[in-house]
Design an enzyme around this catalytic site. Structure first.
Site, PDB file in Angstrom:
ATOM      1  N   SER A 217       9.410 -18.790   2.743  1.00 29.19           N
ATOM      2  CA  SER A 217       9.530 -20.041   3.433  1.00 29.19           C
ATOM      3  C   SER A 217       8.806 -21.003   2.985  1.00 29.19           C
ATOM      4  O   SER A 217       7.211 -20.664   2.945  1.00 29.19           O
ATOM      5  CB  SER A 217       9.488 -19.824   4.816  1.00 29.19           C
TER       6      SER A 217
ATOM      7  N   ARG B 273      28.250 -60.005  -3.516  1.00 31.67           N
ATOM      8  CA  ARG B 273      27.430 -59.026  -3.585  1.00 31.67           C
ATOM      9  C   ARG B 273      27.712 -57.911  -2.485  1.00 31.67           C
ATOM     10  O   ARG B 273      28.537 -58.425  -1.220  1.00 31.67           O
ATOM     11  CB  ARG B 273      25.916 -59.167  -3.300  1.00 31.67           C
TER      12      ARG B 273
ATOM     13  N   CYS C 206       9.839 -25.189   5.457  1.00 33.32           N
ATOM     14  CA  CYS C 206       9.615 -25.468   6.942  1.00 33.32           C
ATOM     15  C   CYS C 206       8.311 -26.503   7.172  1.00 33.32           C
ATOM     16  O   CYS C 206       7.966 -26.591   8.064  1.00 33.32           O
ATOM     17  CB  CYS C 206       9.326 -24.207   7.593  1.00 33.32           C
TER      18      CYS C 206
ATOM     19  N   TYR D 288      17.862 -23.035   3.161  1.00 33.42           N
ATOM     20  CA  TYR D 288      17.914 -24.082   4.478  1.00 33.42           C
ATOM     21  C   TYR D 288      16.696 -24.830   4.393  1.00 33.42           C
ATOM     22  O   TYR D 288      15.730 -24.651   3.709  1.00 33.42           O
ATOM     23  CB  TYR D 288      17.859 -23.125   5.659  1.00 33.42           C
TER      24      TYR D 288
ATOM     25  N   GLY E 288       6.005 -23.782   2.716  1.00 32.02           N
ATOM     26  CA  GLY E 288       5.191 -24.405   3.616  1.00 32.02           C
ATOM     27  C   GLY E 288       4.712 -25.547   2.913  1.00 32.02           C
ATOM     28  O   GLY E 288       3.677 -25.471   2.276  1.00 32.02           O
ATOM     29  N   THR E 289       5.672 -26.676   2.806  1.00 34.51           N
ATOM     30  CA  THR E 289       5.063 -27.729   1.809  1.00 34.51           C
ATOM     31  C   THR E 289       3.980 -28.897   2.330  1.00 34.51           C
ATOM     32  O   THR E 289       3.428 -29.322   1.584  1.00 34.51           O
ATOM     33  CB  THR E 289       6.432 -28.692   1.616  1.00 34.51           C
ATOM     34  N   ASN E 290       3.745 -28.592   3.425  1.00 30.61           N
ATOM     35  CA  ASN E 290       2.389 -29.180   4.107  1.00 30.61           C
ATOM     36  C   ASN E 290       1.181 -28.784   3.425  1.00 30.61           C
ATOM     37  O   ASN E 290       0.531 -29.574   2.895  1.00 30.61           O
ATOM     38  CB  ASN E 290       2.116 -29.290   5.435  1.00 30.61           C
ATOM     39  N   ASP E 291       1.032 -27.361   3.664  1.00 34.60           N
ATOM     40  CA  ASP E 291      -0.120 -26.973   2.860  1.00 34.60           C
ATOM     41  C   ASP E 291       0.115 -26.876   1.341  1.00 34.60           C
ATOM     42  O   ASP E 291      -1.002 -26.873   0.725  1.00 34.60           O
ATOM     43  CB  ASP E 291      -0.361 -25.265   3.485  1.00 34.60           C
TER      44      ASP E 291
ATOM     45  N   GLU F 167       3.007 -21.241   0.330  1.00 34.71           N
ATOM     46  CA  GLU F 167       2.210 -22.607   0.713  1.00 34.71           C
ATOM     47  C   GLU F 167       0.989 -22.635  -0.154  1.00 34.71           C
ATOM     48  O   GLU F 167       0.144 -23.536  -0.043  1.00 34.71           O
ATOM     49  CB  GLU F 167       1.865 -22.649   2.024  1.00 34.71           C
TER      50      GLU F 167
ATOM     51  N   ARG G 174       5.767 -21.712  15.552  1.00 34.37           N
ATOM     52  CA  ARG G 174       4.430 -21.742  15.391  1.00 34.37           C
ATOM     53  C   ARG G 174       4.006 -20.739  16.657  1.00 34.37           C
ATOM     54  O   ARG G 174       4.074 -21.115  17.726  1.00 34.37           O
ATOM     55  CB  ARG G 174       3.521 -22.996  15.428  1.00 34.37           C
TER      56      ARG G 174
ATOM     57  N   GLY H 137      15.091 -65.799  -1.171  1.00 35.09           N
ATOM     58  CA  GLY H 137      14.085 -67.069  -0.815  1.00 35.09           C
ATOM     59  C   GLY H 137      12.789 -66.703  -1.655  1.00 35.09           C
ATOM     60  O   GLY H 137      11.877 -67.706  -1.625  1.00 35.09           O
TER      61      GLY H 137
ATOM     62  N   LYS I  95      23.010 -61.156  -9.366  1.00 34.36           N
ATOM     63  CA  LYS I  95      23.885 -62.526  -9.227  1.00 34.36           C
ATOM     64  C   LYS I  95      24.521 -62.494 -10.667  1.00 34.36           C
ATOM     65  O   LYS I  95      25.984 -62.637 -10.329  1.00 34.36           O
ATOM     66  CB  LYS I  95      23.100 -63.606  -8.966  1.00 34.36           C
TER      67      LYS I  95
ATOM     68  N   MET J 223      12.448 -66.350  -5.185  1.00 34.45           N
ATOM     69  CA  MET J 223      12.398 -66.917  -6.285  1.00 34.45           C
ATOM     70  C   MET J 223      13.331 -68.437  -6.340  1.00 34.45           C
ATOM     71  O   MET J 223      13.662 -68.769  -5.362  1.00 34.45           O
ATOM     72  CB  MET J 223      12.942 -65.987  -7.559  1.00 34.45           C
TER      73      MET J 223
ATOM     74  N   ARG K  20       6.178 -17.327  12.956  1.00 29.15           N
ATOM     75  CA  ARG K  20       4.744 -17.359  12.144  1.00 29.15           C
ATOM     76  C   ARG K  20       3.859 -16.603  12.837  1.00 29.15           C
ATOM     77  O   ARG K  20       3.573 -17.068  13.860  1.00 29.15           O
ATOM     78  CB  ARG K  20       4.551 -18.511  11.524  1.00 29.15           C
TER      79      ARG K  20
ATOM     80  N   ARG L 278      19.871 -70.742 -11.783  1.00 29.64           N
ATOM     81  CA  ARG L 278      19.705 -69.869 -10.703  1.00 29.64           C
ATOM     82  C   ARG L 278      18.912 -68.670 -10.961  1.00 29.64           C
ATOM     83  O   ARG L 278      19.465 -67.802 -11.768  1.00 29.64           O
ATOM     84  CB  ARG L 278      21.023 -69.522 -10.305  1.00 29.64           C
TER      85      ARG L 278
ATOM     86  N   HIS M  13      -2.304 -50.639   5.932  1.00 36.36           N
ATOM     87  CA  HIS M  13      -2.765 -49.557   6.869  1.00 36.36           C
ATOM     88  C   HIS M  13      -1.953 -49.057   7.853  1.00 36.36           C
ATOM     89  O   HIS M  13      -1.575 -48.073   7.888  1.00 36.36           O
ATOM     90  CB  HIS M  13      -4.081 -49.606   6.936  1.00 36.36           C
TER      91      HIS M  13
END
Ligand code: ADP
Ligand code: MG
Ligand code: MG
Length: 896
Positions: A788, A335, A856, A876, A790-793, A769, A580, A100, A22, A102, A636, A91, A451
């Site tokens: 490639s 704004r 991937c 990629y 494997g960012t999950n593992d 991975e 897969r 709303g 502001k 503050m 894979r 203000r 959660h």
């Protein structure tokens, strides 16, 4: 002396950190020469010092005095003087708007004397006493923490006694009497009279604004919106101007374009003879901005000119607050306005057409998240569905189902093929089963980091949280809002994008944006049923086209079936980054897989199982390769632990125990199976016999898969198609592992191609991975034809936790405690896991500068992660079919 106070002339719009949104924008408008009431801003530094020391720094007080005196000189009035008093508003204004949350106190400087002065100058007793009673009410509530009901009850009583319907029906002497009552309330509640000294009022209000930063509701809000707690708020002191001085005065809020549809043209609400808060409070019905033209043409024209000027200056749609005092227009706030996803796309392209921004800039004005929102199926609202309640939008989508209150009911419903909505007060890890089974989740408590919200977002499940008006009675199995009582089995519809909950089953339809994305511009236009929608489709098309032009990252997809492959292709996928193969071993092929696992190595039985599986796999590959003709398809080799293909150990043990108790024994086959399952049981399968380990442990398995893939491609090649299969080896830790598989692969490729009489390149690469793979990538690169990530593992193995065991269990607490902002499975942990990726890229490229590299994991579809992958130089990203458009857009934004 640190500088704690900035005059409006000293600040600008880029100082939001220091002056809050502001304050920075008031300074900007003032420097643009727009009519802003004189004032100044106390910095967030001062707030942080206050929060640390527990008192307002003395330097602040001194600097405030000087700035205030300058304002007094400018306007030729003194704060709270007995005659013609200067009044100010105090203000709050943080870097991020917290609507709303503050406090703002108006009319500071009024007391028993200056109220008379104000009355005389205004020639209006009623106005002066109304302003005074508002000050005491606001000040008492927000600065002195007095229960606001005490004031509103007194006001209601007064109205009742006078037979008045609205506040405006009370006259000057009523309001004078009310003021006396309000002062009495203050005295009773605080033990002290209402402060008469104007400067004391101002200082107390400043401190209250600082203090409000740490109020319970502000903290909860910040947690929900992921705003850091240590920013602090600025305080703006602004000369009061009055929209409630008569028919020639008024106040309003307006937008330079429609923030909900994005339609061009100005939009706004005004109220004549009213103070700002009245518009928001909905005390009286507002008029539209257009109506102002009839009331005060001069101010209207001036305002329209200013709106145009502001939009040109901010190069974006603006959200504006203004007040007119006796025919003189004053600007109180500006704004860059919040907007719906549809409005974001339309406004961005309008601004390009008007020559205000470039197309690159327009890309930065929209997000993948907004695009995703536009892609969700929508409720067809034409039947005007009845609203049950509204909560917070936690995870988007439109879900319809019968209400259930617990896991068992949810699972039973899902098993019966009846979609259900899990309704809980809040969820906890025990509710995971129910959440998985339900079509959507609705809770009456909790915010965006609860959660339910965290887990639902992770699962991509529609979710509305914190619908506080619902009373959930778990035991009675009812959900009640007011007089409406819903029971288990009643149908509701929840909109995870808006938080709305409707009674009954609202029909769901494909969004025209999805139709456009999968079938092209004309189909999208045909599916739209309004000009607004058509315009949106054209806007999305322009920005998607531009994103495709500028992006460097190629977008592939994770697809395991022909249907997914087709869908992804329709959405613009440029290949398959991860196919897969494990699901190709399920269903009616299971007995073959069991035979394969249970038969001894080198036995005829095993070979027969492999021989039987090969043509089936070949069929799978052939269909997908056909769809992805001319594009890469990375397959894979089988990855998951083998026991996932065998019967459950506990089930077998129970069967065995039952048989024994009856004095019988298991059939030979079952006995055999039980022993095998016992033998293969792993304490920690995630780190066990899987990926390349399996290929080496069980010779013949990989070979069969590779043979199936290469022969599928050869057959297509002979038919004149252009297949590009790639073989990807999972879970490599050492170069030697890759070497073994690759040698085998080369042999098979050569042999099969010879058989068919065709030749083409089939690259063999690996997943990165495991941290060890990333850290030795310069060596592994010698054997790999692509990487490639494997960012999950990689996330699991870098953090050392298994996703399935942790995400629904303690992640919400981790998010709540600020250990992560979001789950590292949702958005890549750039500081840790991301660094391992960057290291792998660097090391790999040090051996082979042009080694193709992609990612991937599920992060391939996450906007923040995509920007990171662009930065570290991957070639990629590969993501699920539905995220392909999001990835295209975000890859474009990363490059723009
Ligand atoms: P919020 O951040 O909640 O919008 P503001 O500080 O903008 O709070 O104040 C709310 C309203 O109070 C404003 O929209 C405006 O109408 C009114 N207001 C604030 N300061 C002044 C002032 N100096 N003169 C007149 N009205 C004011
Ligand atoms: Mg405001
Ligand atoms: Mg993996």
């Amino acid at each position: 002396m640190p500088k704690f106070v900035y005059r409006f002339a000293e600040g600008n719009k880029d100082q939001k950190d220091l002056l809050g949104g502001k304050g920075a924008n008031l300074a900007e408008m003032s420097n643009l020469g727009l009519p802003v009431p004189p004032g100044f801003t106390i910095t967030t530094d001062a707030c942080r010092a206050y929060l640390k020391e527990g008192k307002v720094p003395e330097e602040t007080t001194v600097q405030v005095t000087k700035a205030l005196r300058e304002v007094e000189e400018t306007v030729g009035r003194e704060l709270g003087a007995a005659e013609d008093p200067l009044l100010v508003s105090v203000r709050s204004g943080a870097k991020f708007s917290m609507p709303g949350m503050m406090e703002t106190v108006l009319n500071v400087g009024l007391n028993d004397k200056s109220v008379e002065g104000l009355a005389k100058i205004a020639g209006n007793d009623r106005f002066a006493w109304d302003s005074y009673r508002r000050l005491i009410q606001m000040f008492g509530k927000t600065v002195q923490d007095i229960d606001g009901d005490l004031f509103s009850d007194a006001l209601d009583n007064m109205k009742k006694n006078r037979g008045a319907k609205a506040d405006t029906d009370l006259n000057a002497s009523d309001l004078k009497e009310l003021t006396a009552q309000f002062k009495e309330i203050v005295k009773e509640q605080t033990g002290k009279p209402f402060p008469q000294d104007p400067r004391t009022q101002m200082d107390m209000a400043i401190e209250a604004v600082f203090r409000s930063w740490n109020s319970e509701r502000a903290r909860i809000y910040r947690r929900r919106e992921r705003i850091p707690h240590d920013l602090g708020t600025a305080v703006n002191i602004v000369t009061m101007v009055f929209g409630n001085m008569g028919a020639d005065s008024g106040t309003g809020v307006c937008f330079t374009r429609d923030p909900s549809s994005g339609r061009p043209g100005v939009y706004g609400d005004i109220l004549m003879n009213a103070q700002g808060e009245d518009v928001v409070a909905g005390i009286r019905n507002t008029e539209t901005l257009k109506d102002l033209e009839g009331h005060d043409k001069k101010s209207y024209d001036e305002l329209l000119g200013i709106m145009r000027k502001l939009e040109t200056h901010y190069e974006d749609m603006c959200d504006i607050e203004f007040t007119i005092e006796r025919g003189k227009l004053w600007m109180l706030q500006v704004r860059v306005g919040k907007r719906t996803p549809a409005a974001a796309f339309r406004i961005a392209t309008q601004l390009v057409d008007e020559g205000l921004i470039t197309t690159d800039e327009a890309l930065l004005r929209v997000t993948g998240e907004q695009l995703q929102n536009l892609m969700f199926p929508m409720f067809d609202m034409s039947g005007k569905p009845e609203v049950f309640t509204k909560g917070m939008a936690a995870s988007p989508g439109a879900a319809v189902g019968k209400i259930v209150f617990d896991n068992d009911a949810a699972e039973a419903s899902a098993n019966a093929g009846v979609p259900c909505i899990l309704v809980r007060r809040e969820t906890n890890p025990d509710d995971l089963r129910g959440m998985v089974a339900a079509a959507g989740v609705l809770t009456s408590r909790g915010g965006k980091t609860s959660h339910a919200a965290v887990v639902a977002r992770g699962m991509g499940k529609t979710c509305v949280v914190g619908a506080e008006t619902i009373v959930v009675d778990q035991a009675a199995k009812t959900a009640t809002v007011g007089d409406t009582v819903l029971h288990e089995g009643d149908e509701i519809s929840i909109d995870g994008g808006t938080g709305e909950v409707f009674l009954g089953a609202v029909p769901v339809q494909d969004s025209p944006v999805t139709t456009y994305l999968s079938h092209g511009l004309q189909a999208g236009l045909d599916a739209s049923d309004s000009e607004d929608e058509k315009d949106l489709i054209r806007a999305v098309d322009r920005l998607m086209t531009h994103a495709d032009e500028v992006r460097r990252l190629v977008v592939r997809t994770n697809a395991d079936t022909p249907a997914d492959t087709q869908r992804a292709l329709d959405f613009g996928a440029e290949g398959i980054g991860l196919c897969r193969t494990e699901h190709m071993f399920l269903g009616d092929r299971r007995p073959l897989v069991e035979k394969l696992i249970l038969s001894p190595e080198g036995s005829d039985e095993r070979q027969r199982a492999l021989d039987a599986l090969e043509p089936l796999q070949k069929g799978d590959f052939k269909e997908m390769l056909k769809i992805m003709d001319g594009k890469h398809m990375t397959v894979r080799l089988i990855d998951p632990p083998l026991h996932e293909f065998l019967p459950d150990l506990t089930t077998l043990e129970i069967k065995n125990a039952v048989a024994k108790a009856q004095g019988e024994s298991l059939s030979e086959e079952d006995q055999h199976m039980l022993e095998a399952v016992r033998r293969m049981h792993e304490e920690n399968p995630m780190l066990g016999l899987r990926g390349v380990r399996l290929g080496i442990y069980l010779p013949g398995l990989f070979k069969m898969q590779m043979k199936a893939l290469v022969s599928a491609a050869c057959e297509l090649k002979k038919d004149g198609l252009d297949p590009h299969p790639e073989i990807m080896v999972p879970l490599i830790g050492s170069i030697r592992e890759l070497q073994l598989v690759r040698d085998e692969a080369e042999e098979i490729i050569a042999q099969v191609q010879k058989e068919y009489g065709v030749t083409f390149n089939v690259p063999v690469g690996c997943m990165i991975e495991l941290p060890r793979a990333a850290m030795t990538a310069e060596t592994i690169a010698k054997e790999a034809e692509f990487f490639s990530f494997g960012t999950n593992d990689l996330t699991q193995t870098t953090w050392g936790f298994s996703r399935d065991d942790v995400e629904g269990v303690f992640f919400p607490q981790y998010v709540e405690a600020g250990i992560f902002g979001v789950s590292p499975f949702e958005s890549i942990d750039t500081h840790g896991v991301g660094r391992v990726v960057a290291e792998g890229v660097k090391r790999g490229r040090s051996t082979k500068p042009n080694l193709p590299m992609g990612i991937c994991g599920e992060h391939g579809g996450d906007p923040t992660s995509i920007h990171f992958f662009h930065k570290v130089g991957l070639d990629y990203v590969s993501c699920s079919p539905f995220r392909v458009p999001v990835a295209r857009l975000e890859a474009g934004r990363a490059a723009a």
